[in-house]
Design a protein around this motif. Sequence first.
Motif: not given
Length: 391
Positions: A106-109, A139-147
Amino acid sequence: MKNVKQILVLGAIALSMGQSFGNDLNGHTLKDPNITKVTAENSKSDNNMVKIALLLDTSNSMDGLINQAKAQLWDIVNKFTHAKCGTDGRPQLQIALYQYGNDNLSFREGYIQQVLGFSSDLDEISEKLFSLSTNGGEEYCGQVIQTSLSQLDWGKNPDNLKMIFIAGNEPFTQGKLNYKDAVANAKEKDVIVNTIFCGAYEQGINTGWKNGAQLTGGEYMAIDHNREVVHIATPYDDIIIRLNSKLNKTYISYGALGAAKIRQQSVQDSNAMEMEEAVAVKRAVSKSSRLYTNSSWDMVDASKSEDFDLDKIEKEQLPQELKGKSKSEMASYIEGKKKERSDIQKEIQDLNNKREAYIASKKKDTEKGELENAMLTAIQKQAAKKNYRWE
């Protein structure tokens, strides 16, 4: 473990003992003396927990990384089989899995998906790894860590070893969420972020991967994710694989989950064998360890619990081999399978000791899998800071 914490645990146990003999807790009298023991065991288990979140880039170029992860899962499990934490026994292991950077997400996620929350079910972890497929994406590294920090229950026990391994090959700085904010949050939660750049070492440094790890005291590593892992065949491999087949026959599946979980066990054996015989051997070794437990569907593992009661199992949930038997006959059958399993597991462990010695004599440490080397190096270094050791 610190003396103060040992005193607190003893105090909690003493308090539970007092309550179990008549004290009222939230308006209910505790009548079961086993509650004290269960409480103490739960406390001890919680004090010895390893939590690892794998955040894997599943964009087009990452097929090699995913294949290495499938193969090396069992090396990580087998590493912790022999781990000890202080004087409190051996830790339990939980693994969570995220994928990111895939257009199918998902783009939203933020092209991020939790594939599996923290789980100690090794068959389930393997199944989820084999379900991953790659496709192009951001690839959004910061966002996947935060998630992963927000969604997973990391707990607050300072003695637990909590680690993130994030692997990918695009700049660590991509996405709206600044990776520095995400790793700062990780540090507050006592979670160590380890970064694995799939590419040249200097390129990873220049694109933020090293800094992302250093901010939490983690390790930065660069690997060749497309490198073919070389496994050395040993004289013990075929025997261990045959013993694995015998091991499977000691499982007594029951209840709503039984049929599906016994099939899952078989499918994951097949997945490992299809990758390579050596991977199947490593999985068999994991299955012979204390970390491979299936009390939710296997009567042998379930019978190890003090609250296990054959009378509480509905007749229709019993496996075919136990239907029509008396309680004493069922108990005897389960005990027989338990003994058989223990003997097979010991034989596999003994053979694996010889297997590892054979491999050590034939290859250099640098010839291990890229991902395996990276993760095991970081694990051992960071576990030492939490008073873990290997015996």
